[in-house]
Design a protein around this motif. Structure first.
Motif, PDB file in Angstrom:
ATOM      1  N   ASP A  34      11.667 -12.319   3.829  1.00 40.89           N
ATOM      2  CA  ASP A  34      11.696 -11.998   5.896  1.00 40.89           C
ATOM      3  C   ASP A  34      11.931 -10.726   5.871  1.00 40.89           C
ATOM      4  N   GLN A  35      12.404  -9.780   5.994  1.00 40.15           N
ATOM      5  CA  GLN A  35      12.645  -8.419   6.086  1.00 40.15           C
ATOM      6  C   GLN A  35      11.426  -7.401   5.593  1.00 40.15           C
ATOM      7  N   GLY A  36      10.729  -7.380   5.298  1.00 38.23           N
ATOM      8  CA  GLY A  36       9.846  -7.368   4.932  1.00 38.23           C
ATOM      9  C   GLY A  36      10.256  -5.922   3.751  1.00 38.23           C
ATOM     10  N   LYS A  37      10.512  -6.404   2.709  1.00 38.94           N
ATOM     11  CA  LYS A  37      11.282  -5.681   1.928  1.00 38.94           C
ATOM     12  C   LYS A  37      11.057  -6.087   0.395  1.00 38.94           C
ATOM     13  N   ILE A  38      10.283  -5.888  -0.910  1.00 40.94           N
ATOM     14  CA  ILE A  38      10.111  -6.129  -1.960  1.00 40.94           C
ATOM     15  C   ILE A  38      11.384  -6.551  -2.639  1.00 40.94           C
ATOM     16  N   TYR A  39      11.574  -7.551  -2.949  1.00 42.77           N
ATOM     17  CA  TYR A  39      12.357  -7.915  -4.203  1.00 42.77           C
ATOM     18  C   TYR A  39      12.149  -8.620  -5.592  1.00 42.77           C
ATOM     19  N   ARG A  40      11.379  -8.384  -5.866  1.00 40.60           N
ATOM     20  CA  ARG A  40      10.633  -9.141  -7.392  1.00 40.60           C
ATOM     21  C   ARG A  40       9.275  -7.982  -7.416  1.00 40.60           C
TER      22      ARG A  40
ATOM     23  N   LYS B  34       0.382  -1.028   0.219  1.00 35.36           N
ATOM     24  CA  LYS B  34      -0.352  -0.213   0.350  1.00 35.36           C
ATOM     25  C   LYS B  34       0.803   1.308   0.256  1.00 35.36           C
ATOM     26  N   GLN B  35       1.600   1.598   1.124  1.00 34.55           N
ATOM     27  CA  GLN B  35       3.090   2.359   1.162  1.00 34.55           C
ATOM     28  C   GLN B  35       3.571   2.627  -0.117  1.00 34.55           C
ATOM     29  N   ALA B  36       4.583   1.135  -0.870  1.00 32.68           N
ATOM     30  CA  ALA B  36       5.132   1.636  -1.879  1.00 32.68           C
ATOM     31  C   ALA B  36       3.851   1.642  -3.313  1.00 32.68           C
TER      32      ALA B  36
ATOM     33  N   ARG C 276      14.244  -6.926 -16.852  1.00 29.14           N
ATOM     34  CA  ARG C 276      14.409  -5.336 -16.997  1.00 29.14           C
ATOM     35  C   ARG C 276      14.868  -4.693 -15.860  1.00 29.14           C
ATOM     36  N   ASP C 277      15.688  -4.025 -16.468  1.00 32.12           N
ATOM     37  CA  ASP C 277      16.297  -3.453 -15.092  1.00 32.12           C
ATOM     38  C   ASP C 277      15.271  -2.273 -14.405  1.00 32.12           C
ATOM     39  N   PHE C 278      15.737  -3.066 -13.469  1.00 35.16           N
ATOM     40  CA  PHE C 278      14.503  -2.486 -12.181  1.00 35.16           C
ATOM     41  C   PHE C 278      14.566  -1.008 -12.384  1.00 35.16           C
ATOM     42  N   HIS C 279      15.689  -0.768 -11.426  1.00 37.43           N
ATOM     43  CA  HIS C 279      16.121   0.864 -11.126  1.00 37.43           C
ATOM     44  C   HIS C 279      15.758   1.648 -12.734  1.00 37.43           C
TER      45      HIS C 279
ATOM     46  N   SER D 175       9.571   8.552  -7.132  1.00 39.27           N
ATOM     47  CA  SER D 175      10.794   7.151  -7.309  1.00 39.27           C
ATOM     48  C   SER D 175      11.629   7.194  -5.796  1.00 39.27           C
ATOM     49  N   LYS D 176      12.024   8.404  -4.988  1.00 38.84           N
ATOM     50  CA  LYS D 176      13.198   7.726  -4.175  1.00 38.84           C
ATOM     51  C   LYS D 176      12.134   7.544  -3.064  1.00 38.84           C
ATOM     52  N   LEU D 177      11.135   7.457  -2.691  1.00 40.38           N
ATOM     53  CA  LEU D 177      10.619   6.591  -1.896  1.00 40.38           C
ATOM     54  C   LEU D 177      10.167   5.098  -2.195  1.00 40.38           C
ATOM     55  N   TRP D 178      10.212   5.114  -3.855  1.00 35.47           N
ATOM     56  CA  TRP D 178       9.244   3.632  -3.638  1.00 35.47           C
ATOM     57  C   TRP D 178      10.384   3.287  -3.623  1.00 35.47           C
ATOM     58  N   LEU D 179      11.613   3.158  -4.405  1.00 36.74           N
ATOM     59  CA  LEU D 179      12.561   2.313  -4.731  1.00 36.74           C
ATOM     60  C   LEU D 179      13.177   2.116  -2.767  1.00 36.74           C
ATOM     61  N   SER D 180      12.515   2.891  -1.336  1.00 36.73           N
ATOM     62  CA  SER D 180      12.802   2.210  -0.481  1.00 36.73           C
ATOM     63  C   SER D 180      12.070   1.632   0.429  1.00 36.73           C
ATOM     64  N   PHE D 181      10.761   0.557  -0.398  1.00 40.29           N
ATOM     65  CA  PHE D 181      10.321  -0.409  -0.349  1.00 40.29           C
ATOM     66  C   PHE D 181      10.829  -1.733  -0.941  1.00 40.29           C
ATOM     67  N   PHE D 182      12.134  -1.382  -1.947  1.00 44.73           N
ATOM     68  CA  PHE D 182      12.816  -2.353  -2.720  1.00 44.73           C
ATOM     69  C   PHE D 182      14.572  -2.969  -1.743  1.00 44.73           C
ATOM     70  N   THR D 183      14.720  -3.922  -1.939  1.00 42.20           N
ATOM     71  CA  THR D 183      15.791  -4.629  -2.164  1.00 42.20           C
ATOM     72  C   THR D 183      16.946  -3.371  -2.797  1.00 42.20           C
ATOM     73  N   LYS D 184      17.782  -3.667  -2.604  1.00 42.64           N
ATOM     74  CA  LYS D 184      18.796  -2.645  -3.359  1.00 42.64           C
ATOM     75  C   LYS D 184      18.716  -3.213  -4.821  1.00 42.64           C
ATOM     76  N   ASP D 185      18.465  -5.209  -4.714  1.00 39.01           N
ATOM     77  CA  ASP D 185      19.159  -5.612  -5.971  1.00 39.01           C
ATOM     78  C   ASP D 185      17.997  -6.891  -6.491  1.00 39.01           C
ATOM     79  N   ALA D 186      16.413  -5.379  -6.117  1.00 38.16           N
ATOM     80  CA  ALA D 186      15.151  -5.810  -6.870  1.00 38.16           C
ATOM     81  C   ALA D 186      15.187  -6.471  -7.970  1.00 38.16           C
ATOM     82  N   ARG D 187      14.526  -7.102  -8.366  1.00 37.30           N
ATOM     83  CA  ARG D 187      14.217  -7.535 -10.248  1.00 37.30           C
ATOM     84  C   ARG D 187      12.845  -7.128 -10.619  1.00 37.30           C
ATOM     85  N   LEU D 188      13.060  -7.414 -11.541  1.00 38.26           N
ATOM     86  CA  LEU D 188      11.656  -6.280 -12.174  1.00 38.26           C
ATOM     87  C   LEU D 188      11.802  -7.489 -13.723  1.00 38.26           C
ATOM     88  N   TYR D 189      10.176  -8.006 -13.770  1.00 43.96           N
ATOM     89  CA  TYR D 189      10.119  -8.849 -14.965  1.00 43.96           C
ATOM     90  C   TYR D 189       8.720  -8.112 -15.359  1.00 43.96           C
TER      91      TYR D 189
END
Length: 140
Positions: free
Chosen positions: A126-132, A45-47, A76-79, A56-70
């Motif tokens: 498990d840490q509550g971050k979006i990884y994909r 919801k927050q993302a 594709r390049d997530f960032h 975009s700064k707040l959006w990216l804060s919900f994701f892991t640094k190595d998040a993947r986008l399909y």
């Protein structure tokens, strides 16, 4: 001199209120707060709200640094996607939420491609971050 300063002040105020009006109009076209209340997962919801606001700064804060986008199954390049699409694309409606709030279906507006049905499917670690994030055109 006073006339010049006054003229500059008036111009700045007109520009400010014009810009505020444009942002407000864009938000009115987006998914309503009632729609957003359908998203039951607080992280998603927050993302999503950050996406809608074009932050975009707040959006990216919900994701892991190595998040993947399909995108329709293709990696594709997530960032790059996040920084280019934010502010250029937003949901104009939410039609359904599934998977305990992790899958969002709705109509999206893009400046480049117009309006169409889409999905955003999030996976959280498990840490509550979006990884994909899986996105694509939806058929429902």
């Amino acid at each position: 001199m006073k006339t010049t300063i006054y003229s500059i002040y008036i111009l700045m105020m007109v520009s400010f209120f014009s810009a505020c009006g444009q942002q407000e109009n864009r938000e009115r076209k987006g998914a309503t707060s009632t729609d957003v209340d359908m998203i039951t997962n607080n992280t998603i919801k927050q993302a999503f709200e950050a996406w809608q606001r074009g932050n975009s700064k707040l959006w990216l804060s919900f994701f892991t640094k190595d998040a993947r986008l399909y995108d329709d199954g293709k990696l594709r390049d997530f960032h790059k996607f996040s920084t280019h699409a934010i502010g250029e694309e937003w949901f104009i409606s939410l039609d359904k939420i599934e998977d305990n709030g992790l899958s969002i279906y709705g109509k999206i507006h893009t400046k480049k491609w117009g309006d169409f049905k889409t999905y955003f499917k999030f996976r959280i670690n498990d840490q509550g971050k979006i990884y994909r994030l899986d996105i694509g055109q939806a058929d429902y």
